[in-house]
Design a protein around this motif. Structure first.
Motif, short mmCIF file in Angstrom:
data_model
loop_
_atom_site.label_atom_id
_atom_site.label_comp_id
_atom_site.label_asym_id
_atom_site.label_seq_id
_atom_site.Cartn_x
_atom_site.Cartn_y
_atom_site.Cartn_z
N ALA A 72 0.85 -1.20 0.00
CA ALA A 72 0.00 0.00 0.00
C ALA A 72 0.88 1.24 0.00
CB ALA A 72 -0.93 0.00 1.21
N PHE A 73 0.69 2.07 -1.02
CA PHE A 73 1.43 3.33 -1.14
C PHE A 73 0.64 4.44 -0.46
CE2 PHE A 73 2.46 0.79 -4.87
CZ PHE A 73 3.84 0.94 -5.01
N LYS A 74 1.32 5.25 0.35
CA LYS A 74 0.69 6.47 0.86
C LYS A 74 0.93 7.56 -0.17
CE LYS A 74 0.93 7.49 5.26
NZ LYS A 74 1.46 7.95 6.56
N THR A 75 -0.14 8.16 -0.65
CA THR A 75 0.02 9.10 -1.75
C THR A 75 -1.03 10.20 -1.71
OG1 THR A 75 0.18 9.27 -4.17
CG2 THR A 75 -1.45 7.72 -3.30
N ILE A 76 -0.73 11.28 -2.39
CA ILE A 76 -1.66 12.40 -2.53
C ILE A 76 -2.67 12.05 -3.61
CG2 ILE A 76 -1.88 14.85 -3.10
CD1 ILE A 76 1.14 15.10 -2.38
N ILE A 77 -3.94 12.21 -3.31
CA ILE A 77 -5.01 12.02 -4.29
C ILE A 77 -5.92 13.23 -4.23
CG2 ILE A 77 -7.03 10.66 -4.95
CD1 ILE A 77 -5.67 8.20 -3.97
N THR A 78 -6.15 13.85 -5.38
CA THR A 78 -7.08 14.97 -5.42
C THR A 78 -8.51 14.43 -5.57
OG1 THR A 78 -6.77 15.15 -7.81
CG2 THR A 78 -5.38 16.52 -6.41
N GLY A 79 -9.45 15.15 -5.01
CA GLY A 79 -10.84 14.71 -5.07
C GLY A 79 -11.18 13.82 -3.90
N THR A 80 -12.37 13.27 -3.91
CA THR A 80 -12.87 12.48 -2.78
C THR A 80 -13.04 11.01 -3.10
OG1 THR A 80 -15.14 13.01 -3.39
CG2 THR A 80 -14.06 14.47 -1.79
N THR A 81 -12.81 10.60 -4.33
CA THR A 81 -12.98 9.20 -4.72
C THR A 81 -11.67 8.61 -5.21
OG1 THR A 81 -13.62 9.80 -6.97
CG2 THR A 81 -15.39 9.57 -5.34
N CYS A 82 -11.56 7.29 -5.10
CA CYS A 82 -10.37 6.61 -5.59
C CYS A 82 -10.37 6.57 -7.11
CB CYS A 82 -10.32 5.17 -5.05
SG CYS A 82 -9.75 5.07 -3.34
N PRO A 83 -9.22 6.68 -7.74
CA PRO A 83 -9.15 6.58 -9.20
C PRO A 83 -9.59 5.19 -9.65
CG PRO A 83 -7.12 7.49 -8.29
CD PRO A 83 -7.92 6.99 -7.13
N ILE A 84 -10.08 5.10 -10.90
CA ILE A 84 -10.52 3.82 -11.44
C ILE A 84 -9.36 2.86 -11.58
CG2 ILE A 84 -11.57 2.71 -13.46
CD1 ILE A 84 -13.19 5.26 -13.89
N SER A 85 -8.17 3.38 -11.97
CA SER A 85 -7.00 2.53 -12.18
C SER A 85 -5.78 3.17 -11.54
CB SER A 85 -6.76 2.33 -13.68
OG SER A 85 -5.54 1.64 -13.90
N TYR A 86 -4.93 2.34 -10.97
CA TYR A 86 -3.70 2.84 -10.35
C TYR A 86 -2.53 2.87 -11.33
CZ TYR A 86 -2.43 -2.10 -10.28
OH TYR A 86 -2.14 -3.38 -10.65
N THR A 87 -2.68 2.25 -12.51
CA THR A 87 -1.53 2.03 -13.39
C THR A 87 -0.92 3.33 -13.90
OG1 THR A 87 -3.06 1.73 -15.25
CG2 THR A 87 -2.29 -0.26 -14.10
N ASP A 88 -1.74 4.36 -14.05
CA ASP A 88 -1.22 5.63 -14.55
C ASP A 88 -1.09 6.68 -13.45
OD1 ASP A 88 -1.09 4.69 -17.20
OD2 ASP A 88 -3.23 5.11 -17.49
N MET A 89 -1.25 6.26 -12.21
CA MET A 89 -1.16 7.21 -11.11
C MET A 89 0.29 7.58 -10.80
SD MET A 89 -3.91 5.97 -8.25
CE MET A 89 -3.27 7.24 -7.14
N GLU A 90 0.46 8.78 -10.33
CA GLU A 90 1.76 9.22 -9.83
C GLU A 90 1.72 9.14 -8.30
OE1 GLU A 90 4.78 13.09 -9.91
OE2 GLU A 90 2.72 13.27 -10.65
#
Length: 262
Positions: A72-90
């Motif tokens: 599990a990566f601790k990361t900054i996410i904008t918005g209130t929902t999880c992204p559909i896919s993690y593959t292109d996340m920074e």
């Protein structure tokens, strides 16, 4: 900040902390300010990785669901929902000093280099690696310099181990005024000639006088029992980048750093 969990394992990463309840491995990492990654392998153990351990690198590899290994990566996410896919996340995490750590994705793996974003790594000849960054701090007194790095950046005022390092700092100076400079770690006696046998560092990992060559170190007039090292513009004595200072006048900034561990 959020925790993004994927099926994966830590392929390389020293200094993990252990946590007894594997069912809450990721959530407990989330609650720890210094935890940057959690790993629950198939044997139901739980490991937490902390940026405070200053690891030189951590490598995570994606695995199949059948291995039952979760990171599990601790990361900054904008918005209130999880992204559909993690593959292109920074994957990027902010720490209390407002610095960030970013993961680099290559294929099905992610690597975390030990230096914070915007900090520069130097691999020294004695086998250790350090990260450093120059900060502009107006009218910084020498007596206040060490505590500035520790309180503002969770780092230490770092010494120069080579001409290359001091020249890099010289390029970061934000003024062309002749004696404009940044504090670095190191003291020595100059009465008026500098006695290099008195050279002393307090950062815990800088040694030697390789940066204080005859062409890179401008002794000036000396005349003080204790002189404090600084990197300065010194346009009148090029290519010199370093000089000893009495510490009576404030500098324009400071160089902070920390040692990477492997």
């Amino acid at each position: 900040m959020k925790m993004i969990q994927i099926f994966g394992k830590v392929a390389y990463g020293n200094f993990p902390g252990t946590f007894s309840r594997s069912s809450k491995c990721a959530s407990e990492c989330f609650n720890l300010n210094d935890c940057i990654l959690s790993w629950r392998p198939s044997n139901e153990s739980c490991y937490h990785y902390s940026y405070l351990d200053q690891p030189e690198t951590i490598t995570v590899v994606e695995t199949g669901r059948e291995e039952n290994s979760v990171v599990a990566f601790k990361t900054i996410i904008t918005g209130t929902t999880c992204p559909i896919s993690y593959t292109d996340m920074e994957f990027k995490m902010t720490i209390p000093s407002d610095d960030t750590y970013s993961w680099k994705k290559t294929g099905n793996s992610w690597s975390l280099n030990g230096c914070r974003d915007g900090w520069t790594q130097f691999d020294r000849t004695n086998g250790i690696s350090v990260c450093m960054k120059a900060f502009e701090v107006t009218y910084l007194k020498r007596q206040d310099a060490p505590s500035w790095c520790s309180t503002q950046k969770n780092a230490t005022m770092i010494g120069m181990a080579s001409v290359e390092e001091s020249q890099w700092v010289h390029d970061q100076l934000h003024s062309t005024y002749n004696y404009y400079g940044y504090w670095v770690d190191g003291t020595l006696t100059c009465l008026p000639t500098c006695d290099f046998s008195t050279l002393n560092y307090t950062d815990g990992f800088t040694t030697g006088s390789a940066a204080l060559t005859t062409t890179n170190f401008h002794m000036g007039e000396g005349g003080y029992q204790s002189m404090y090292l600084a990197v300065a513009t010194l346009s009148h004595v090029k290519p010199a980048t370093m000089l000893p200072s009495s510490g009576n006048s404030p500098a324009g900034g400071i160089v902070c750093g920390y040692q990477l561990k492997n």
